[in-house]
Enzyme design. Structure first.
Site, PDB file in Angstrom:
ATOM      1  N   GLU A   1       0.892  -1.073  -0.117  1.00 59.42           N
ATOM      2  CA  GLU A   1       0.119   0.266   0.027  1.00 59.42           C
ATOM      3  C   GLU A   1       1.017   1.303   0.147  1.00 59.42           C
ATOM      4  O   GLU A   1       0.507   2.305  -0.613  1.00 59.42           O
ATOM      5  CB  GLU A   1      -0.881   0.023   1.100  1.00 59.42           C
ATOM      6  CG  GLU A   1      -2.161  -0.954   1.131  1.00 59.42           C
ATOM      7  CD  GLU A   1      -1.661  -2.447   1.744  1.00 59.42           C
ATOM      8  OE1 GLU A   1      -0.492  -2.562   1.922  1.00 59.42           O
ATOM      9  OE2 GLU A   1      -2.487  -3.419   1.068  1.00 59.42           O
TER      10      GLU A   1
ATOM     11  N   HIS B   1     -10.740  -5.098   8.505  1.00 57.66           N
ATOM     12  CA  HIS B   1     -11.355  -4.768   7.449  1.00 57.66           C
ATOM     13  C   HIS B   1     -12.484  -3.889   7.471  1.00 57.66           C
ATOM     14  O   HIS B   1     -13.055  -3.431   6.495  1.00 57.66           O
ATOM     15  CB  HIS B   1     -11.661  -6.118   6.716  1.00 57.66           C
ATOM     16  CG  HIS B   1     -10.849  -7.129   6.022  1.00 57.66           C
ATOM     17  ND1 HIS B   1      -9.928  -7.566   6.510  1.00 57.66           N
ATOM     18  CD2 HIS B   1     -10.605  -7.195   4.655  1.00 57.66           C
ATOM     19  CE1 HIS B   1      -8.955  -8.187   5.929  1.00 57.66           C
ATOM     20  NE2 HIS B   1      -9.491  -7.960   4.675  1.00 57.66           N
TER      21      HIS B   1
HETATM   22  C1  LIG Z   1      -1.936  -5.181   4.308  1.00 64.47           C
HETATM   23  C2  LIG Z   1      -2.885  -5.975   3.648  1.00 64.47           C
HETATM   24  N1  LIG Z   1      -3.064  -5.336   2.325  1.00 64.47           N
HETATM   25  C3  LIG Z   1      -4.255  -6.066   1.389  1.00 64.47           C
HETATM   26  C4  LIG Z   1      -4.939  -7.061   2.233  1.00 64.47           C
HETATM   27  C5  LIG Z   1      -6.221  -8.051   1.339  1.00 64.47           C
HETATM   28  N2  LIG Z   1      -5.578  -9.233   1.004  1.00 64.47           N
HETATM   29  C6  LIG Z   1      -6.040 -10.436   1.646  1.00 64.47           C
HETATM   30  S1  LIG Z   1      -5.106 -11.604   1.235  1.00 64.47           S
HETATM   31  C7  LIG Z   1      -4.517 -10.875  -0.061  1.00 64.47           C
HETATM   32  C8  LIG Z   1      -3.477 -11.709  -0.919  1.00 64.47           C
HETATM   33  C9  LIG Z   1      -2.367 -12.238  -0.413  1.00 64.47           C
HETATM   34  O1  LIG Z   1      -1.614 -12.979  -1.168  1.00 64.47           O
HETATM   35  P1  LIG Z   1      -0.297 -13.981  -0.560  1.00 64.47           P
HETATM   36  O2  LIG Z   1       0.447 -13.056   0.370  1.00 64.47           O
HETATM   37  O3  LIG Z   1       0.395 -14.373  -1.766  1.00 64.47           O
HETATM   38  O4  LIG Z   1      -0.982 -14.961   0.229  1.00 64.47           O
HETATM   39  P2  LIG Z   1      -2.087 -16.195  -0.363  1.00 64.47           P
HETATM   40  O5  LIG Z   1      -3.479 -15.576   0.051  1.00 64.47           O
HETATM   41  O6  LIG Z   1      -1.669 -16.375  -1.792  1.00 64.47           O
HETATM   42  O7  LIG Z   1      -1.801 -17.452   0.625  1.00 64.47           O
HETATM   43  C10 LIG Z   1      -4.760  -9.604  -0.082  1.00 64.47           C
HETATM   44  C11 LIG Z   1      -4.406  -8.585  -1.084  1.00 64.47           C
HETATM   45  C12 LIG Z   1      -4.520  -7.454   3.541  1.00 64.47           C
HETATM   46  N3  LIG Z   1      -5.198  -8.460   4.122  1.00 64.47           N
HETATM   47  N4  LIG Z   1      -3.557  -6.685   3.923  1.00 64.47           N
END
Ligand SMILES: Cc1ncc(C[n+]2csc(CCOP(=O)(O)OP(=O)(O)O)c2C)c(N)n1
Ligand SMILES: Cc1ncc(C[n+]2csc(CCOP(=O)(O)OP(=O)(O)O)c2C)c(N)n1
Ligand SMILES: [Mg+2]
Ligand SMILES: [Mg+2]
Lengths: 324, 327, 324, 327
Positions: B60, B129
């Protein structure tokens, strides 16, 4: 190895059960570990839950179970019951992390603190390819380099961050190469190979215990399910790629290996599945038997020594609910 | 003119503004093929291409920070923060850089940039959230903060935010995305910032809210009417700038006020409104101004969030009690 | 080269003058570029101020001058006059940055924006070894990799972040190695070698203009002065190390080179110094002639279209001051 | 007992607490050999070694975040933020992690952690070093926020913050570091959080402030006394918890109030105090409660900061005007 397989099957069972329940409105939004079981379990079995710590993201149920966090707490948490967040006293774990990468500085601090206090415990923190882009990761790996903190940065590169593919996440050839820039150790491993993951993690743990500092492990795997139960991957996924990875299912891989060794057959497999189903059913039943917390849950555990104003609010909230 | 949900109104606004001005780009997490986790940008990448609608790496700070840079280079970025809670990761960029760039460069770099974000609770999202964090941003000079409650307002206010040359934090009620539905013109239009909307006229008490809470408070006002209490409901629409005259006019009429917010009590934007009202309308007030807010605790897990977020029953009960206070 | 030397001497003169003024209370706290002149000037001369952009930290006066930012604005800014922040319309520059590393995402965005709009301009952002530990740096280099933004991350490793030595800042062997982890180009250069810095920057600019993306340049140099005019390095500095670096003074190095080539002698050197002193005197005089802004300076330039409340405050503030 | 400056009192407190409890560690930027840019930690590394007083890499997010981890591992960290403005870089760690760890782990991980930071303006620091950002933190449930104005209070409140098991943001008036000087016991002592200090008794008007502003307001009260106005000056000492009873008692007596803060007006902590007072003491109030604050603009460069930060002359003039308001 059978024990590891059992944990993989157990959480696969959980994922299927919880997903079904979620569709019926009896479970909240959650992210399954489907496809990544070898990665999480292989890592987890290299740890000593008595003295090592976990700092999870949200997709690593098998590691939590092995570390002693009750399945029903995990279920309760995703059912929206605050009591699910409770970490038993003897379980060395940080809470599930929703704010991506925020647990990583904390994990580094726990590791450094253990070292300062003469413990030989190590800390594993899980995070995704998506989370790896956050500044917290850089700051943490750098601090780990300087302090030689016994922390393992376990990056699960599962190809996706919700709908964002790996190639939009970074132009690096590999994530593991980043270790060099912090003076820590880095390694890439096939995350669907249980034994390989276990071995690189064991090596990292040994280095950490020996005072040789941190390791970044990039575990290359794939999220074969949806991001979470609210997600519709058909909007963005590459079906051919997905099909490839489904063929590499980590559970099948272990089972095939065991079959080839002659120590596994359909009957033992079925028996294990039945046993796991029973265990998950029991955990779910337990979780559903826990009453949903009342308004006092808003106030409990916020402070050790709460401000008077919050305590007055507690009283008012409880009275109002009783009145309603 | 046709009935649209809030999310449809927002999407239509972005599409039309992007058609009209090719300097507008949309960046954020999952805004491309997926069309955003709430589908606010659905179809935009297909229409405008992946150079104008960009799936960003998950960070972000650089999403906001590079947005600043895009604006300096001559573009007009609309940035989607996936949830307002993740604005914390970019707080240094929003609070100190976005808000101050024009001031720090003594007017050289204006910042035509909109940060859109789902906001508020009530839909059982995961932890972090759902918090209503507006008070952090309303206490940040240099920013504007807009928080519509209707689909009509969302489209018109977003168009205004996009057209303006000041940075705007545009808060979209998560709860209202699909629930809120009203008549929205098909063509482009703008609604000026800083003008509140009287959702309902009344004479006995002024109820002040914004975003999803306005909708809830308006329902409470119906019930209050059934009890013989005539409540005027003010939907603020924008928090910075704040329509102080509009508030004062209503309070002068009713003499009683309740301010309703989703955020915890201490230091919420309701406190600001109250401090302002007692400055402007002290001699009209017949009773203390009431705050109806969440308690001073973190937003809880979804299972108990209904205890946390103020609801209509609570508003009805507390406002009814306020009416019996005598000056 | 003479032009570059002149810029180095000019800012050395500024630093000495401003430091002296600061001691007399006629100048604010500021950070001199002493010891790092070759690093900043070598980089700066590889840019085209007409189309390239600067995103400075706070210690790069020579680059600002070459880009067209008036010396008197720099002086005014550090005298605490808000008008000093004014960047002339034709000067492609971001404000000085005090919040360490915060300019780096912005620089990346400017570069990406130029590219999206078909310009072949590039952006250079300066930052220190200290600032390099901030998460903003990681997030920016990663984004630059993905977007192939024409940005040059010019990291001045001057050995210190206030009192914190390089070895407490990171355990990496070199900062430049971090580039690998982002799929961008990385290079280390002797920051006290004007020509070498110039050359690696020119190469980076050429790559960026050609659409080949970003470069991280680690310029290894040394802060031979105090961190700023409020700092007392005797509390922490390694005197032997400092002495070593003072011997490598970048201005002397260029002068010796020119002397060896036979194009420089004491007379030309003195003439340049006199000229620079006159120029700095003039800038300082100009700056001191600018009246300190009044209360309206609090309100000017905050918004294009200011909220009514702030405008009422403006009126009240101006009236109150007039009354006082 | 001897006269000490605020910075001496703070340093002495840390030294004594570290001597008493070897779980206490100090981390931050330049806290080691340099002893901090204001010398708050001067001599601590020499006494306790570089494993207990640690110069950190320059990254506030991980300074706070690793501090959380150190606490979880069993230590009791005191974290120095070099300036409060750089808390923005760690805002996600402070606002969402520090403040919520205990809640999120349902009591498993308490967080005995103190974040110390110089705070407020008036000493012509560079940009982003002088803002009074307390309102972001007082609106963050799970944190405590302490802001002493005297050396005596600084030592006693810091000791209390260190001894407690909740996370505390401890704001130290930059302007008061060397200017404020008073009698401070040489031994250890603690002052409970949530009890304000009546700096001066009075009957006509209550002036409420905290940190450096309290000192300034107390001077203003002297001048007001010369004009025949008897002002009671309340120095809040801690903002969370807030001594609401102490405030109400004074307001009940005087009926008139001014709240003075260094931060911009909109959404500052003064607004919270005013909202609370009008709830608690509505029927005692004889005039609108006055806010004396900075304007809704960013903290400016040092040359013009005297226009920005409220001063005693302004307090005297505005309070005198308030006295002539009649209910
Ligand atoms: C700081 C933050 N930004 C955005 C989100 C929203 N969000 C939740 S899961 C996700 C994707 C995460 O991807 P990754 O780290 O690759 O983990 P995966 O779900 O693939 O295990 C996002 C953008 C969040 N939870 N926290
Ligand atoms: C985000 C942030 N944290 C802390 C500071 C305080 N500070 C100012 S300069 C400095 C050291 C910077 O070191 P480096 O980046 O190496 O630059 P140098 O001064 O050596 O050129 C620090 C810690 C700051 N200005 N911004
Ligand atoms: Mg992933
Ligand atoms: Mg440096």
């Amino acid at each position: 190895m059978i024990e590891a397989l059992r944990l993989m099957v157990l959480t696969r069972t959980f994922d299927e059960k919880a997903t079904a329940m979620q569709r019926q409105g009896r479970f909240g939004t959650f992210s399954s570990v489907r496809g990544q079981e070898a990665s999480v379990v292989g890592c987890s079995f290299a740890l000593d839950p008595q003295k090592d710590w976990l700092a999870p993201q949200y997709r690593e149920l098998p590691a939590l179970i092995r570390h002693g966090y009750p399945i029903e707490n995990f279920a309760l948490y995703f059912m929206g019951n605050p009591r699910g967040g409770a970490i038993p006293e003897n379980v060395n774990m940080l809470p599930l992390q929703i704010s991506l990468a925020a647990q990583i500085p904390q994990a580094t601090g726990v590791a450094w603190g253990l070292k300062l206090q003469g413990s030989d415990g190590v800390v594993v923190t899980f995070f995704g390819d998506g989370a790896s882009s956050e500044g917290d990761v850089h700051e943490s790996m750098n601090l780990a380099g300087v302090t030689k903190a016994p922390v393992i940065f376990f990056l699960q590169n599962n190809g996706w961050a919700i709908s964002t593919p790996r190639k939009n996440q970074t132009a690096a050839r590999s994530f593991a190469e980043r270790a060099l820039g912090y003076g820590i150790h880095g390694v890439t491993v096939d995350g669907n190979d249980l034994l390989a993951v276990h071995q690189v993690t064991e090596e990292a743990v040994a280095r950490a215990r020996a005072g040789e500092g941190a390791t970044l492990i990039e575990s290359v795997t794939y999220r074969t399910g949806a991001h979470n139960t609210a997600d519709d991957p058909s909007r963005y996924i590459d079906q051919a790629e997905l099909d490839e990875w489904v063929k590499k299912d980590p559970i099948e891989r272990v089972e095939n290996y065991l079959r080839a060794k002659g120590v596994w057959d359909d009957a033992t497999a079925q028996a294990m599945r039945d046993e796991c189903a029973a265990e998950i059913d029991e955990a779910m039943t337990k979780a559903r038997a826990v009453p949903l917390a009342g308004p006092e849950a808003l106030f409990d555990h916020v402070y050790v020594d709460p401000p008077a104003r919050m305590e007055q609010q507690r009283t008012a909230w409880i009275e109002r609910t009783a009145g309603a | 003119m046709s009935e649209k949900t809030m999310i449809e109104a927002i999407r239509e606004c972005m599409r039309q503004e992007m058609e009209a001005d090719d300097k507008i780009v949309v960046i954020g997490e999952d805004v491309g093929k997926l069309g955003g986790v709430f589908r606010a940008t659905d179809g935009l990448q297909a229409q405008f291409g992946d150079q104008r609608v960009v799936d960003m790496p998950l960070a972000e700070g650089v999403i906001i920070g590079s947005g600043i840079g895009l604006a300096i280079s001559g573009l007009r970025p609309i940035i989607e923060l996936q949830f307002l809670g993740f604005g914390h990761q970019a707080f240094h960029q929003i609070g100190q850089q976005v808000a101050r760039l024009r001031f720090r460069s003594q007017g050289r770099h204006s910042l035509p940039l909109v940060i859109r974000s789902p906001y508020g609770g009530g839909v059982r999202t995961p932890e972090l959230h759902s918090d209503a964090f507006e008070a952090y941003y309303t206490h940040t000079p240099g920013l504007k903060v807009v928080a519509p409650a209707s689909a009509y307002d969302a489209k018109g206010l977003l168009a205004e935010a996009i057209a303006g040359d000041d940075p705007v934090l545009f808060l979209e009620p998560l709860k209202g995305y699909r629930l809120v539905k009203d008549e929205v013109p098909d063509e482009r239009y703008r609604i000026p910032l800083g003008k509140l909307r009287v959702m309902r006229e009344g004479t006995d008490v002024t109820l002040i809210a914004w975003s999803a809470a306005s909708v809830m408070v308006n329902q409470a006002a119906e019930e209050l009417a059934a009890q013989g209490i005539s409540a005027e409901v003010l939907d603020l629409r924008s928090l910075t700038p704040l329509d102080i005259d509009g508030i004062a006019a209503s309070v002068a009429k009713t003499g009683r006020v309740a301010v309703i917010q989703e955020a915890p009590l201490t230091g919420g934007f309701a406190s600001e409104i109250i401090a302002t009202i007692q400055e402007e309308c002290f001699y009209s007030l017949q009773a203390p101004i009431l705050r109806i807010t969440a308690p001073d605790t973190p937003y809880p897990l979804g299972g108990v969030e209904d205890y946390f977020v103020p609801d209509a029953a609570r508003v009805v009960a507390e406002v009814a009690a306020l009416m019996s206070e005598s000056a």
